[in-house]
Design an enzyme around this catalytic site. Structure first.
Site, PDB file in Angstrom:
ATOM      1  N   HIS A 138      18.222   2.158  96.269  1.00 52.36           N
ATOM      2  CA  HIS A 138      17.167   1.234  95.877  1.00 52.36           C
ATOM      3  C   HIS A 138      17.776  -0.122  95.519  1.00 52.36           C
ATOM      4  CE1 HIS A 138      18.279   3.020  91.875  1.00 52.36           C
ATOM      5  NE2 HIS A 138      18.248   1.762  91.539  1.00 52.36           N
TER       6      HIS A 138
HETATM    7  P1  TYD Z   1      16.897   7.783  89.640  1.00 52.62           P
HETATM    8  O1  TYD Z   1      16.332   6.393  89.698  1.00 52.62           O
HETATM    9  O2  TYD Z   1      16.485   8.738  90.715  1.00 52.62           O
HETATM   10  O3  TYD Z   1      18.476   7.712  89.565  1.00 52.62           O
HETATM   11  P2  TYD Z   1      19.517   7.125  90.659  1.00 52.62           P
HETATM   12  O4  TYD Z   1      19.115   5.724  90.926  1.00 52.62           O
HETATM   13  O5  TYD Z   1      20.848   7.250  90.002  1.00 52.62           O
HETATM   14  O6  TYD Z   1      19.445   7.965  91.902  1.00 52.62           O
HETATM   15  O7  TYD Z   1      16.537   8.371  88.213  1.00 52.62           O
HETATM   16  C1  TYD Z   1      16.585   9.768  87.943  1.00 52.62           C
HETATM   17  C2  TYD Z   1      15.490  10.090  86.938  1.00 52.62           C
HETATM   18  O8  TYD Z   1      15.724   9.439  85.702  1.00 52.62           O
HETATM   19  C3  TYD Z   1      14.116   9.668  87.420  1.00 52.62           C
HETATM   20  O9  TYD Z   1      13.205  10.705  87.113  1.00 52.62           O
HETATM   21  C4  TYD Z   1      13.801   8.455  86.580  1.00 52.62           C
HETATM   22  C5  TYD Z   1      14.592   8.684  85.321  1.00 52.62           C
HETATM   23  N1  TYD Z   1      15.066   7.452  84.676  1.00 52.62           N
HETATM   24  C6  TYD Z   1      14.524   7.064  83.464  1.00 52.62           C
HETATM   25  O10 TYD Z   1      13.613   7.719  82.921  1.00 52.62           O
HETATM   26  N2  TYD Z   1      14.999   5.954  82.850  1.00 52.62           N
HETATM   27  C7  TYD Z   1      15.993   5.206  83.404  1.00 52.62           C
HETATM   28  O11 TYD Z   1      16.425   4.193  82.802  1.00 52.62           O
HETATM   29  C8  TYD Z   1      16.556   5.608  84.680  1.00 52.62           C
HETATM   30  C9  TYD Z   1      17.638   4.796  85.344  1.00 52.62           C
HETATM   31  C10 TYD Z   1      16.065   6.736  85.277  1.00 52.62           C
END
Ligand code: TYD
Length: 143
Positions: A51
Site C-alpha cells: 500500500h
Molecule cells: P496491515 O495494514 O495489514 O499491516 P501491513 O501493512 O504490515 O501489511 O495491518 C494489519 C492489521 O492491523 C489490520 O487489521 C489493521 C491493523 N492496524 C491497526 O489497527 N492500527 C495500525 O496502526 C496498523 C498499522 C494496523
C-alpha cells in the site's frame, strides 16, 4: 533514492555499557509522532504492506534482525535492507511499500505522523502509479 524517502543514520551513543539511539520529533525526523507500532513474529515467507499513504509520514527501523523494504514512487522502485537499530528509513506520502525477507527474529518499529486512518491508504498498485505520477509530476517520467 525514491522520491519522498530517505535513509538516515540515527544518532547513536555507544560505550562499553551498550548503545542508545534517541529520536526527536521535528528534529531527527521531520514530523510529529502520533502513533507507534511494531511488527514481529514474521518470517521469510511474510510479505506485508502492499500500500501507499496519501498523507502519512513514517520512520521505519528494524530494531532487531533484518527486513527488506521495497519502495516505489510510481516511476521506479528500490529495495532498502534495514538491518541495524541505528538505520532508519523515512517514507513520506505517495510511496508504495512492501516488506519482505523478514528474519525470524526481526522486529520492525514504525513511528508514524498520524493516527490509523483507513481512508489514507491506497491499496491498488495500478491506481497508485497513476496518482503518484500526477503527484510527483509527469516530468519525472523519464527517470
Ligand atoms: P496491515 O495494514 O495489514 O499491516 P501491513 O501493512 O504490515 O501489511 O495491518 C494489519 C492489521 O492491523 C489490520 O487489521 C489493521 C491493523 N492496524 C491497526 O489497527 N492500527 C495500525 O496502526 C496498523 C498499522 C494496523
Amino acid at each position: 533514492m525514491i522520491q519522498n524517502t530517505k535513509v538516515i543514520d540515527l544518532p547513536c551513543w555507544q560505550d562499553a555499557t551498550g548503545s542508545l539511539v534517541a529520536i526527536e520529533a521535528n528534529g531527527t525526523i521531520p514530523f510529529d509522532v502520533n502513533r507507534v507500532y511494531y511488527i514481529f513474529s514474521a518470517n521469510d515467507e511474510s510479505h506485508r504492506g502492499f500500500h501507499s499513504h496519501r498523507n502519512l509520514e513514517q520512520l521505519l527501523i528494524c530494531i532487531h534482525g533484518s527486513v527488506d523494504i521495497l519502495i516505489s514512487d510510481g516511476f521506479s522502485s528500490e529495495t532498502v535492507t534495514l538491518n541495524k537499530p541505528e538505520k532508519g528509513l523515512i517514507i513520506g506520502p505517495m510511496v508504495w511499500r512492501e516488506m519482505m525477507n523478514f528474519a525470524d527474529d526481526a522486529v520492525l518499529l514504525v513511528l508514524a505522523s498520524r493516527h490509523y486512518e483507513t481512508e489514507d491508504y491506497m491499496r491498488d498498485f495500478d491506481e497508485f502509479v497513476i496518482e503518484a505520477r500526477k503527484y510527483f509530476g509527469e516530468t519525472n517520467r523519464s527517470r
